[in-house]
Enzyme design. Structure first.
Site, short mmCIF file in Angstrom:
data_model
loop_
_atom_site.label_atom_id
_atom_site.label_comp_id
_atom_site.label_asym_id
_atom_site.label_seq_id
_atom_site.Cartn_x
_atom_site.Cartn_y
_atom_site.Cartn_z
N GLU A 326 1.00 -1.34 -0.41
CA GLU A 326 -0.21 -0.28 0.69
C GLU A 326 0.87 0.96 -0.25
OE1 GLU A 326 0.64 -1.51 4.10
OE2 GLU A 326 -0.10 -2.30 2.37
N ASP A 368 25.01 17.27 -29.08
CA ASP A 368 25.66 18.60 -30.41
C ASP A 368 26.92 18.89 -29.39
OD1 ASP A 368 26.69 19.39 -32.47
OD2 ASP A 368 25.03 21.68 -32.14
N ASP A 659 19.11 22.12 -27.64
CA ASP A 659 17.66 22.86 -27.33
C ASP A 659 17.81 23.71 -29.16
OD1 ASP A 659 20.66 23.37 -28.43
OD2 ASP A 659 20.74 25.42 -26.56
N ASP A 663 16.58 20.01 -32.86
CA ASP A 663 16.99 19.05 -31.90
C ASP A 663 15.29 18.33 -31.54
OD1 ASP A 663 19.09 19.30 -31.52
OD2 ASP A 663 19.36 21.09 -30.62
N ASN A 752 2.14 -4.47 10.82
CA ASN A 752 1.60 -3.91 9.05
C ASN A 752 2.14 -2.07 9.00
OD1 ASN A 752 1.44 -4.31 6.10
ND2 ASN A 752 -0.29 -2.96 5.89
N ASP A 756 4.86 -0.27 7.99
CA ASP A 756 5.31 1.06 6.71
C ASP A 756 5.76 1.65 6.85
OD1 ASP A 756 4.38 -1.13 5.16
OD2 ASP A 756 2.06 0.11 5.70
#
Length: 913
Positions: A326, A368, A659, A663, A752, A756
């Protein structure tokens, strides 16, 4: 058109401010666009209550308040209330509330109250963490702004007209109907608009139509009846982008009222899943399968062996809750958001959180050379004739071309203009006015302006909508005109038949052509980028010019520009290679200049390929070539995208750093598109990651942060998978052996919840250096092997605990003591094992968790050990544990950690990390 048929500007504004109803979605919008498309310029401006001078600021503010920001629905952040409702409304909470109701009706009020507290804590924890993370991520995305060139007048008061302003950049979100905007190559179309002037305008509408080829747009009203706004030649729609040319238009619709906004809901679900998304989904399905198999089995075993089917049902449901991952959505979101914030400190902005995993998994970076290998500070060094001698006329004509072109000014143009400004080269009488221009495109690789001499001092300064309309619609009169062309050497030479030498125009024969090329080659070998300059006089006066006029040119000479290599880039390239990222250069420049720059930065060039040769290769041949080639020179935008696709076919995760307008195709094709905040609009819009500094060092730091994010997420997944797999054997065995439930449903839920909580600090955990040293890809097979090998270890110690509780502490006759003993052992072993699984090293000695993770582990362990001695423990049906239990538990924890560490080391040797 009859004036009575046209609504006033105020009526139109009221209609534009109301979102089109779903039952009439698109119909009203289409009718309005087509009506505007059929109007002439004056009718359009009257219809929108606008003018060629632009709106004044006061009027624009009023319209913005009426229609709202120019943002479509999917970009709007959810409110805090809707986020809270989303966190509360999920199947897990529904299951917990069902258990609370069942406990209440079965007479167990304490259990019902505890479950409600669990639900409240779980919802609040998830809400607070995710809300803070989402807010932080939204602030980061807001740092990347798309702007538009718009003309606005100063505010007008007391009925006076505001002063007319030039076009200025403003945030696209603030645009309103009636705004006058200017477009050039690389711009995103900011809203639905009617073009008033256009020159060689080509627009990419693939985001709207799926068609890959750009279409031409013009300002004139089409002669044919148009039924679809996409086909209207003078309508440009939000979501498209300018490929080449320039235009001026007036905005009709903004935000959710645009054509794109009508389909915002459908577009929200169209994003392609990343490997991260697919991996999380596969893991979630795996856990759900375990839950669907184990929960009914546990229910049947306990119902058949113990006869209490109601209690067996509650226990089966509680086990199902324990097996449900969960926290995975919350851990994933918080982890990615924390990673995005950490990356922002490295000057890397994440636009799309899920791209972080691909960023860390990237093993090939295509880029580039400009701004990455070089300093991105282009300076004009030489202006020469074809013999290599200094030539003032070459500089003058290059300046006139750069000054008068209306499109996107490149760094090259800026360098030419800056050189002239710094050196004050020209006398004040040398002014021209631009009659027309032929914009740059990536096929011709050149740009031309057509000029006419203008003796007025203001002639060279005429810009904006009025000048553009005059160029397109009104032929200039007077003497001969001058066409000046500037562009790539080979492409421009192919159009030249003569050349100018020492003031004389002579034939460009083979000898002179070879002389020019030898001089260019020498300049390239010195690392200089060379641009050719040519011209011709045009005697025939006419209203418009095209690429057909770029023939029979006179080659004047060359300008040479220098973009020095970065001093630190060699070390950064070495660091990238050490981190498992191979750099490949994709550039439109020639191979000689590119090779020189690569040598200067110590980038080893294992192979070099030229763009024109790639078209002859099949996809398979290109994929093989891409594996062994480092530099691709003289490549077109489509070839860049094709190279990236070829690398992906070879199993690589490919990043692309770009940029420019050329591109955008490659940015979309890459697994992770990377751009910079100074990039053109289309590049920033196409990218997943934005660098605040175009630097490979910044990029490398971002890659490391991306790997940390992935590493912490994998920790949670491995813990959840192995813990749940081990619990399956423990729960089934205990259910078969015991005459009572091995743990009460409420105890399973409390276990649990505490476990958690111990994992909520995982996103802040440290990650070992060797883990981030190489690319990390999602590997569900590795996770599965880890689960089936590490998971059962916990069952071994669960069974030893069962044996001790039954034999040493007489658990057969004291179910509550047995359940308490297993609860504490189960919680502490799960909490301890976090520290073993989180690292490939020896935990605590060679690798320590973050302060936050250590703190949550200590807190949860203390709570788990202390619960049996509290009133809350009584409500959970716990009983105090005997003193002998604790040394036995300590021995169990030590043995468990030692065995898990040994098996983990074996696993790493055989299956990797």
């Amino acid at each position: 058109m009859n004036d009575s048929a046209m609504p006033s500007g105020i009526d139109f504004l009221r209609r534009a401010s109301a979102r089109i109803r779903p039952d009439n979605q698109g119909a009203e919008h289409t009718r309005e666009l087509l009506a505007v498309a059929s109007m002439d310029e004056n009718e359009v401006l009257a219809h929108l209550n606008a003018s060629l001078e632009g709106l004044d600021e006061v009027d624009a503010a009023i319209r913005l308040a009426a229609v709202g920001p120019n943002v479509i629905a999917q970009h709007r952040a959810p409110s805090a209330l809707s986020e809270f409702i989303d966190r509360a409304r999920n199947p897990l909470n529904a299951l917990l509330l069902f258990l609370a109701a069942a406990s209440y009706f079965l007479g167990d009020l304490h259990s019902a109250i505890v479950i409600l507290v669990i639900v409240a804590l779980a919802v609040m924890l998830a809400f607070v963490q995710e809300h803070r993370s989402n807010a932080a991520a939204a602030r980061l995305r807001a740092m990347v702004k798309i702007t538009t060139s718009v003309r606005r007048r100063d505010g007008a008061l007391n009925g006076e007209r505001g002063a007319t302003a030039e076009f200025q950049e403003c945030a696209s979100a603030s645009l309103v109907p009636g705004d006058l905007v200017r477009l050039s190559a690389g711009d995103m179309i900011p809203a639905d608009m009617r073009l008033l002037a256009a020159k060689d305008l080509y627009v990419d509408q693939s985001a709207l139509t799926g068609e890959s080829m750009p279409c031409e747009k013009r300002a004139q009203v089409g002669p044919d009846v148009i039924l679809n706004p996409l086909e209207a030649p003078n309508i440009a729609l939000m979501g498209a982008s300018v490929v080449s040319g320039f235009a001026v238009g007036v905005i009709i619709f903004t935000g959710p009222n645009t054509y794109l906004g009508q389909f915002a809901d459908q577009l929200t679900g169209q994003r392609q899943l990343t490997s991260f998304d697919k991996g999380v989904n596969r893991f979630t399905l795996l856990m759900i399968r375990f839950m669907l198999a184990l929960a009914p089995t546990v229910f049947l075993i306990n119902g058949l062996t113990k006869g209490d089917w109601a209690e067996a049902l509650l226990f089966g449901l509680a086990v199902a809750v324990g097996l449900t991952p969960e926290l995975l959505p919350m851990i994933a979101t918080v982890n990615l958001a924390k990673g995005a914030i950490a990356m922002s400190r490295k000057r890397v902005i994440v636009k799309r959180l899920n791209a972080i995993q691909n960023f860390g998994a990237m093993d090939v970076l295509c880029t580039d050379k400009t701004g990455t290998l070089t300093r991105n500070r282009i300076a004009l060094s030489l202006h020469l004739d074809i013999r290599g001698s200094r030539c003032q006329k070459t500089l003058e004509y290059a300046y006139l071309n750069s000054h008068h072109q209306s499109g996107l000014k490149s760094l090259l143009d800026e360098a030419v203009l800056q050189y002239v400004e710094d050196n004050r080269v020209f006398p004040p009488t040398n002014y021209y006015r631009c009659v027309d221009e032929i914009p740059f495109d990536f096929e011709r690789r050149r740009l031309s302006v057509i000029l006419e001499r203008d003796n007025s001092a203001q002639g060279a300064l005429r810009r904006g909508i009025t000048g553009i309309i005059q160029r397109v619609a009104t032929p200039m009169t007077g003497g001969a005109r001058l066409l000046i062309c500037k562009g790539a050497v080979e492409e421009l030479l192919s159009t030249c038949v003569r050349c100018e030498v020492a003031g004389r125009v002579v034939k460009l024969d083979q000898a002179r052509r070879e002389l020019a090329l030898r001089n260019v080659q020498a300049l390239n070998e010195d690392g200089l980028r060379v641009i050719a300059v040519a011209y011709k006089k045009i005697g025939l006066i006419r209203g418009g010019y095209s690429t057909a006029d770029e023939k029979g040119l006179i080659l004047l000479g060359f300008i040479a520009l220098l973009d020095p290599p970065k001093g630190s880039v060699g070390e950064t390239l070495a660091a990238l290679k050490k981190s498992g990222v191979v750099a490949k250069i994709l550039t439109g420049d020639n191979e000689v200049v590119t090779g020189k720059i690569c040598r200067d930065v110590n980038l080893r060039v294992d192979g070099l390929a030229l763009g024109p040769d790639l078209d002859e290769l099949s996809d398979e041949e290109l994929a093989e070539l891409a594996e062994r080639v480092t530099v691709f020179a003289k490549v077109s935008p489509k070839q860049k995208a094709r190279i990236i696709t070829a690398l992906q076919a070879g199993g690589h995760v490919v990043g692309f750093l770009g940029d420019g307008v050329n591109d955008s195709l490659a940015l979309r094709a890459a697994d992770v598109g990377i751009s910079v905040d100074t990039a053109v609009d289309i590049a920033k819009e196409s990218a997943d990651i934005i660098l605040l500094e175009k630097s490979l060092l910044v990029l490398h730091q971002g890659i490391v942060e991306g790997r940390k994010v992935f590493g912490n997420l994998i920790k949670y997944i491995k813990m959840a998978a192995s813990s749940n797999f081990g619990s399956m054997f423990s729960v089934i065995g205990a259910s078969l052996l015991l005459p009572f439930l091995p743990m009460m449903p409420i105890q399973v839920l409390a276990n649990n919840l505490l476990y958690d909580f111990s994992q909520t600090a995982i996103p802040s955990d440290n990650v070992d250096e060797e883990y981030v040293a190489v690319p990390r890809k999602w590997d569900i097979g590795n996770i599965f092997h880890f689960m089936v090998i590490i998971g059962p270890i916990s069952s071994i110690f669960d069974y030893t605990t069962f044996f001790i509780m039954l034999t040493v502490f007489d658990g057969w006759n004291n179910p509550s003591l047995f359940q308490t003993g297993w609860f504490v052992e189960s919680l502490l072993t799960q909490t301890l094992i976090i520290h073993v699984i989180r690292t490939n090293r020896i935990p605590f000695l060679e690798s320590r968790a973050s302060v936050g993770l250590i703190a949550t582990s200590v807190i949860v362990s203390a709570i788990g050990a202390g619960l049996p001695y509290t009133e809350i423990g009584d409500a959970l049906h716990f009983t105090p544990l005997p003193a002998l239990y604790w040394p036995i538990l300590a021995a169990t924890l030590f043995s468990y950690g030692l065995l898990t560490q040994s098996v983990k080391n074996w696993f790493i040797r055989h299956y990797g990390t």
